[in-house]
Scaffold this motif. Structure first.
Motif, short mmCIF file in Angstrom:
data_model
loop_
_atom_site.label_atom_id
_atom_site.label_comp_id
_atom_site.label_asym_id
_atom_site.label_seq_id
_atom_site.Cartn_x
_atom_site.Cartn_y
_atom_site.Cartn_z
N ASP A 209 0.83 -1.21 0.00
CA ASP A 209 0.00 0.00 0.00
C ASP A 209 0.86 1.26 0.00
OD1 ASP A 209 -2.49 -1.40 0.47
OD2 ASP A 209 -1.73 -1.76 2.50
N ALA A 210 2.11 1.11 0.37
CA ALA A 210 3.00 2.27 0.49
C ALA A 210 4.43 1.76 0.39
CB ALA A 210 2.77 2.97 1.82
N ILE A 211 5.35 2.67 0.09
CA ILE A 211 6.76 2.28 -0.08
C ILE A 211 7.66 3.10 0.84
CG2 ILE A 211 8.73 2.34 -1.72
CD1 ILE A 211 6.85 0.07 -2.40
N PHE A 212 8.59 2.39 1.46
CA PHE A 212 9.61 3.00 2.32
C PHE A 212 10.95 2.76 1.60
CE2 PHE A 212 11.40 2.50 6.98
CZ PHE A 212 12.53 3.25 6.65
N PRO A 213 11.38 3.76 0.82
CA PRO A 213 12.66 3.61 0.14
C PRO A 213 13.78 3.98 1.11
CG PRO A 213 11.59 5.65 -0.56
CD PRO A 213 10.76 5.08 0.56
N GLU A 214 14.54 3.00 1.55
CA GLU A 214 15.52 3.24 2.60
C GLU A 214 16.79 3.86 2.05
OE1 GLU A 214 16.04 4.03 5.42
OE2 GLU A 214 16.58 2.41 6.79
N ALA A 215 17.36 4.77 2.83
CA ALA A 215 18.66 5.38 2.56
C ALA A 215 18.76 6.08 1.19
CB ALA A 215 19.76 4.33 2.72
N MET A 216 17.77 6.89 0.90
CA MET A 216 17.84 7.73 -0.30
C MET A 216 18.93 8.79 -0.07
SD MET A 216 15.21 7.03 -2.53
CE MET A 216 15.95 5.44 -2.43
N ALA A 217 19.71 9.04 -1.12
CA ALA A 217 20.86 9.92 -0.92
C ALA A 217 20.48 11.40 -0.88
CB ALA A 217 21.88 9.67 -2.00
N ASP A 218 19.51 11.79 -1.69
CA ASP A 218 19.15 13.22 -1.72
C ASP A 218 17.71 13.39 -2.18
OD1 ASP A 218 19.15 12.93 -4.52
OD2 ASP A 218 21.28 13.40 -4.63
N LEU A 219 17.29 14.63 -2.30
CA LEU A 219 15.88 14.90 -2.64
C LEU A 219 15.52 14.38 -4.03
CD1 LEU A 219 15.42 18.49 -1.15
CD2 LEU A 219 14.29 16.39 -0.37
N SER A 220 16.49 14.44 -4.94
CA SER A 220 16.16 14.01 -6.31
C SER A 220 15.85 12.51 -6.32
CB SER A 220 17.31 14.34 -7.26
OG SER A 220 18.38 13.44 -7.05
N GLU A 221 16.43 11.77 -5.39
CA GLU A 221 16.14 10.33 -5.34
C GLU A 221 14.70 10.09 -4.85
OE1 GLU A 221 20.63 8.62 -5.09
OE2 GLU A 221 19.14 7.76 -3.76
N PHE A 222 14.28 10.90 -3.91
CA PHE A 222 12.87 10.79 -3.49
C PHE A 222 11.95 11.14 -4.66
CE2 PHE A 222 14.61 11.31 0.89
CZ PHE A 222 13.99 10.22 1.49
N GLU A 223 12.37 12.15 -5.42
CA GLU A 223 11.57 12.57 -6.57
C GLU A 223 11.45 11.43 -7.59
OE1 GLU A 223 13.25 16.27 -7.83
OE2 GLU A 223 11.25 17.11 -8.18
N ALA A 224 12.56 10.73 -7.80
CA ALA A 224 12.56 9.60 -8.74
C ALA A 224 11.61 8.51 -8.24
CB ALA A 224 13.97 9.05 -8.91
N MET A 225 11.65 8.27 -6.94
CA MET A 225 10.77 7.25 -6.36
C MET A 225 9.31 7.68 -6.51
SD MET A 225 10.63 4.28 -5.07
CE MET A 225 12.33 3.87 -4.72
N ARG A 226 9.08 8.97 -6.31
CA ARG A 226 7.73 9.51 -6.45
C ARG A 226 7.18 9.25 -7.85
NH1 ARG A 226 4.07 9.91 -3.52
NH2 ARG A 226 3.87 8.19 -4.94
#
Ligand SMILES: C[C@](O)(C(=O)O)[C@H](CC(=O)O)C(=O)O
Ligand SMILES: [Mg+2]
Length: 302
Positions: free
Chosen positions: A186-203
């Motif tokens: 139902d949701a994702i916990f991407p562990e140890a993202m290096a920076d904001l752009s990585e969260f953006e990619a996951m988004r």
């Protein structure tokens, strides 16, 4: 009084609704059941129950030595004391897919709103350390499928955590996240993202809520809630913050007592007796007690 005034079912619905909303939500890690009340009083959206905190407080490193029974019991003590939804760290799910199914049912019984299950090998380790190992995709997806199918309350949140960013890089993490969503996460916990752009990619990779782990001294910078909201993160956890702060304070007061031969200098930093009693709601319990005992039953004399 120190109990939840709402049901686990209602808290699960509340969690779903907040994750679907436009505003990022903040879940500090509850260090203990009582500290959960501080989190609620400060107006946070929910509480997180960290596997690391739970293990460390029992005197273990965070390497998968705690049992399902210990985790469910502690998580239940925390969930029962708050109206806020509680998300618990279920590590690797405590075994094979069949164990994962049992894990989810025990956590439902304990009143949790959801849990996350990760794709590390046992013995697992902190997601922000090097030298982690992740299981293959088939094993990871089986865990999530088992979790999603085992729950009795469709609103119990099954969050899949992937640690693969640290071993195989960002592209592997987004691919795995997609597969975990297909398996029922139902949701994702991407562990140890290096920076904001990585969260953006996951988004952009998944269309379910995503979590940011703002643990101190880890691989991620400590971004603000606004920065994370901007890149599409839905939920932030501060898993070990209260324990680190409490232990830091304890170490300082112990040093003071050793140095000064009295704790006097540290008293201004302490919660006063009055404030502690307010937190424990002595008043509420007194009132409850008098409302039960201060009445007369006509004709009843002892
Ligand atoms: C989130 C986490 O899984 C936890 O158990 O709290 C840990 C936190 C930490 O060790 O700082 C993690 O693996 O990130
Ligand atoms: Mg953990």
């Amino acid at each position: 009084m120190l109990f939840s005034t709402t049901t686990p079912e209602a808290k699960r619905i509340a969690l779903r609704e907040m994750l679907a909303g436009p505003t990022i939500v903040q879940f500090p890690g509850a260090y203990t059941p009582l500290s959960t009340r501080l989190i609620q009083e400060q107006g946070f959206d929910g509480v997180y129950i960290s596997g690391a905190v739970l293990a460390n407080e029992l005197g273990f490193p965070d390497i998968g030595l705690t049992s399902l029974t210990e985790v469910a019991a502690r998580a239940g003590q925390i969930a029962r004391i708050t109206d806020l939804p509680a998300l618990v760290d279920a590590d690797t799910g405590f075994g094979e897919p069949m164990n994962v199914a049992r894990t989810v049912q025990e956590l439902e019984n304990a009143g949790l709103a959801g849990c996350h299950i990760e794709d590390q090998f046992n013995p697992k380790r902190c997601g922000h350390l090097d030298g982690k190992n992740v299981v293959d995709l088939a094993t990871a997806t089986k865990r999530i499928r088992a979790a999603a199918e085992a729950r009795r309350d469709a609103n119990f949140l099954v969050m899949a955590r992937t640690d693969i960013r640290g071993t195989d890089g960002l592209a592997a993490a987004t691919d795995r996240a997609k597969a975990l969503v297909d398996a029922g996460a139902d949701a994702i916990f991407p562990e140890a993202m290096a920076d904001l752009s990585e969260f953006e990619a996951m988004r952009s990779a998944v269309d379910v809520p995503i979590l940011a782990n703002m643990t101190e001294f880890g691989k991620s910078q400590l971004f603000t809630a606004d920065q994370l909201q901007e890149v599409g993160v839905n939920m932030i956890i501060y898993p070990v913050t209260l324990m680190r702060s409490a232990l830091g304070a304890m170490e300082r007061v112990l040093q003071t007592i050793r140095a000064d031969r009295t704790q006097e200098a540290a008293v201004p930093d302490m919660l006063t007796r009055a404030r502690l009693y307010e937190l424990v709601d002595y008043n509420g319990y007194n009132q409850f007690d008098s409302s039960v005992f201060d009445f007369e039953v006509p004709g009843l004399h002892r």
